[in-house]
Scaffold this motif. Structure first.
Motif, PDB file in Angstrom:
ATOM      1  N   PRO B 257       1.138  -1.088  -0.055  1.00 29.00           N
ATOM      2  CA  PRO B 257       0.080   0.036   0.034  1.00 29.00           C
ATOM      3  C   PRO B 257       0.950   1.307  -0.029  1.00 29.00           C
ATOM      4  N   ARG B 258       0.339   2.241  -0.565  1.00 20.33           N
ATOM      5  CA  ARG B 258       1.028   3.535  -0.533  1.00 20.33           C
ATOM      6  C   ARG B 258       0.473   4.803  -0.094  1.00 20.33           C
ATOM      7  N   PRO B 262      -3.457   6.052  -3.116  1.00 22.33           N
ATOM      8  CA  PRO B 262      -4.533   5.237  -2.524  1.00 22.33           C
ATOM      9  C   PRO B 262      -5.197   4.098  -3.544  1.00 22.33           C
ATOM     10  N   LYS B 263      -5.420   3.002  -2.866  1.00 21.04           N
ATOM     11  CA  LYS B 263      -5.699   2.074  -3.988  1.00 21.04           C
ATOM     12  C   LYS B 263      -6.970   1.558  -3.110  1.00 21.04           C
ATOM     13  N   SER B 264      -8.346   0.902  -3.840  1.00 21.27           N
ATOM     14  CA  SER B 264      -9.190   0.409  -3.000  1.00 21.27           C
ATOM     15  C   SER B 264      -9.018  -1.006  -2.578  1.00 21.27           C
ATOM     16  N   ARG B 265      -8.396  -1.660  -3.516  1.00 17.26           N
ATOM     17  CA  ARG B 265      -7.956  -3.142  -3.248  1.00 17.26           C
ATOM     18  C   ARG B 265      -6.438  -3.385  -3.604  1.00 17.26           C
ATOM     19  N   LEU B 266      -5.721  -4.051  -2.564  1.00 14.05           N
ATOM     20  CA  LEU B 266      -4.411  -4.509  -2.826  1.00 14.05           C
ATOM     21  C   LEU B 266      -4.062  -5.605  -3.746  1.00 14.05           C
ATOM     22  N   GLN B 267      -3.091  -5.707  -4.265  1.00 16.62           N
ATOM     23  CA  GLN B 267      -2.703  -6.652  -5.357  1.00 16.62           C
ATOM     24  C   GLN B 267      -1.808  -7.723  -4.519  1.00 16.62           C
TER      25      GLN B 267
END
Ligand SMILES: Nc1ncnc2c1ncn2[C@@H]1O[C@H](COP(=O)(O)OP(=O)(O)OP(=O)(O)O)[C@@H](O)[C@H]1O
Ligand SMILES: Nc1ncnc2c1ncn2[C@@H]1O[C@H](COP(=O)(O)OP(=O)(O)OP(=O)(O)O)[C@@H](O)[C@H]1O
Ligand SMILES: [Mg+2]
Ligand SMILES: [Mg+2]
Lengths: 256, 285
Positions: B257-258, B262-267
């Protein structure tokens, strides 16, 4: 009404020259379905706040409320079906002579579930552990595998409030991604409320809408996640923390 | 650069219900007066590699190696008595579970004093002063109280710093640090790392730094080994970690995560069975 609330909470340990004021006049509220982060200095009282909520510290003053209900010395019946905690130290929180199967089986039994076998399988799958791990003892697991067992145990009673103390600090970044995704899914489907401690500011920002920053027992600032991402804190300690979060950079004086 | 450790074809095997399990499958690397990072997913064999060097794998676990040398001395052939001297004096290890490695019924101070006196023969008074100095060095605010406290009275990050103080007090040639700063806030982490950094640059200590924190390893270490399923899949200069090419390393980097993005889902990683089959990359320079 807030799902979780503390008002003017103070916690202390020991006496005379060994007295520690671990938490000083802390207050915050977490609405139902929200995630609230606690970050700050090592030794500033973050774990102590979580331990106070689950009734593990003897000496405190102020107010703690769950759904508006005041908490007293003893936790009410059914409290631990509703509120579960993942401890910072996964080794210490798992019984050394109990297999993963026993750990999860006992928790499920205690909370009155019957389809235990299926549930154990599902829980292990949820935290990314294959069936091969079911009959292992804690010492046969790596640090991250133990942490996942601790998370599975906390999820077992299907609580609605989770207190998470550094839930992913022992995990590799890929398992961390899986666990954070799982926590986000559960929050969505079961409307869970999280109170989460972490030193990883990116993790806290990913999960939480509001974040309290602690230093030396006090909450110095409560900030929204947008302010954190924009690096626009109010308090100098928070600024210092945010600046230190960009990898290792030896200071002038240290590098001479 | 002086070679401190030389390791060839190191293997660690455990018997399990499902048969033999190889936790470390033939890794080779060496260590000079440098900061060597080891990263890799949970269960990839990082801790077992560190413990095997100190011969701390308990039976029925087994360790084999074609070469396991400390400054030219064969560690595999050493008696347990000699090994006890090596541990602490030559090579120290900060374990992943700091509180578990501390004696729960002994005051923190006594434990640091004991280890210092065992290896240096210093007087009680000198050892006390040294212990206080080390605790201050790792940013413990009230070292006198901490000296009188039991491990369970310490926060997670204080436990880690106590372990680091205890492992550095004997000024070892090599420090193996297994997730040493995972419970520290970023500010204290910088202070603790700068002490270790100084020991590497001023005294020529060798450091093996095991960590999940890819950004930290990239900014702090000189060189990195990336482990998967008991083998080394890639090595690189630490400041080039973000340009690593192995799909596994890329997958790890992409799952972070950064704060600034922002991302809604992490890979999460998509594993390829071929990663397990590929032979171990040689980590010797
Ligand atoms: N049982 C105890 N007895 C005495 N002091 C204690 C006890 N538990 C905690 N403390 C003290 O309270 C203070 C706060 O500890 P706490 O564990 O809450 O810190 P923390 O913010 O979680 O730190 P970390 O990030 O390092 O885990 C510390 O000074 C610690 O030594
Ligand atoms: N006593 C044991 N018996 C069987 N398997 C074991 C034993 N001890 C460790 N293992 C296995 O060896 C593998 C490597 O473990 P190790 O502790 O080195 O992992 P790690 O890379 O340090 O992971 P983490 O990042 O989670 O700490 C793991 O899959 C673990 O389950
Ligand atoms: Mg803590
Ligand atoms: Mg490990």
């Amino acid at each position: 009404m807030s799902r979780l609330e503390i008002n003017d909470l103070s916690v202390w340990f020991g006496q005379d020259r060994d007295r520690v004021d671990a938490v000083k006049h802390a207050s915050f509220a977490v609405p139902s379905g929200a995630s609230f982060g606690l970050v700050g200095e090592s030794g500033s009282g973050k774990s102590t706040i979580l331990r106070a909520l689950v009734g593990l510290v003897p000496t405190w003053s102020g107010e703690m409320k769950i759904d508006g209900q005041q908490l007293t010395k003893k936790r009410p019946r059914g409290f631990f079906k509703d509120v579960q905690m993942v401890f910072q130290d996964p080794y210490a929180s798992l019984h050394p002579r109990h297999t993963v199967d026993q750990v999860l089986g006992e928790t499920l039994n205690l909370h009155g579930f019957s389809d235990i076998n299926d549930r154990i399988e599902q829980l292990l799958q949820d935290v990314g552990l294959g069936p091969a791990f079911r009959f292992r003892y804690p010492h046969q697991l790596s640090g991250g595998q133990r942490q996942r067992v601790a998370i599975a145990r906390a999820l077992a009673p299907e609580p609605s409030v989770l207190l998470l103390d550094e839930p992913t600090s022992a995990l590799d970044v890929s398992v961390q991604a899986e666990v954070l995704n799982l926590l986000a899914d559960l929050r969505e489907t079961r409307a869970l409320t999280y109170l989460m401690v972490s030193h990883n500011l990116a993790v806290v920002a990913h999960m939480c809408n509001e974040i309290a920053v602690m230093q030396a027992g006090e909450i110095v600032e409560v900030m929204g996640v947008e302010d954190m991402r924009a690096m626009t804190p109010q308090h100098p300690y928070t600024r210092h923390l945010l600046e230190s979060s960009q990898g290792y950079r030896p200071s002038e004086e240290q590098s001479e | 650069m002086e070679k401190l450790l030389d390791i060839e074809n190191l293997r660690v095997t455990f018997p399990t219900r499902q048969g033999e399990f190889e936790a470390v499958r033939g890794v080779s690397f060496n260590l000079g007066q440098e900061r060597l990072g080891i990263v890799g997913e949970s269960g990839s064999g990082k801790s077992m590699t560190g413990r095997a060097i100190l011969r701390l794998i308990r039976p029925p676990g087994r360790v084999t190696a074609d070469r396991l040398e400390l400054g030219g001395r064969d560690l595999m052939a050493m008696s347990e008595r000699d090994m006890q001297r090596v541990r602490g004096e030559q090579i120290s290890m900060v374990m992943q579970d700091p509180k578990f490695s501390l004696n729960p019924v002994m005051h923190v101070g006594e434990q640091i004093i004991e280890i210092y006196r065992f290896h240096t023969g210093a007087s009680k008074r000198d050892a006390y002063a040294k212990a206080i100095e080390m605790l201050q060095a790792v940013s413990i605010n009230n070292p006198e109280r901490v000296m009188r406290a039991y491990p369970h009275e310490m926060s997670g990050g204080m436990g880690q710093r106590i372990m680091i103080a205890m492992m550095l007090v004997t000024e070892p040639k090599i420090l193996i640090a297994d997730e040493p700063t995972s419970a520290l806030d970023v500010s204290v982490q910088t202070q603790v790392l700068s002490i270790i950094d100084r020991l590497v640059r001023k005294r020529g200590m060798g450091l093996i730094f095991i960590s999940h924190d890819l950004n930290l390893v990239a900014s702090f270490c000189d060189r990195v080994l990336i482990m998967y399923a008991g083998r080394i899949v890639e090595t690189c200069a630490a400041d080039k970690l973000h340009e690593a090419t192995h799909p596994y390393t890329r997958g790890l980097l992409n799952s972070l995560p950064r704060l600034d993005n922002p991302k809604s889902r992490l890979q999460a990683l998509k594993r390829d069975p071929n990663w397990t089959l590929a032979p171990s990359v040689d980590g010797r320079v």
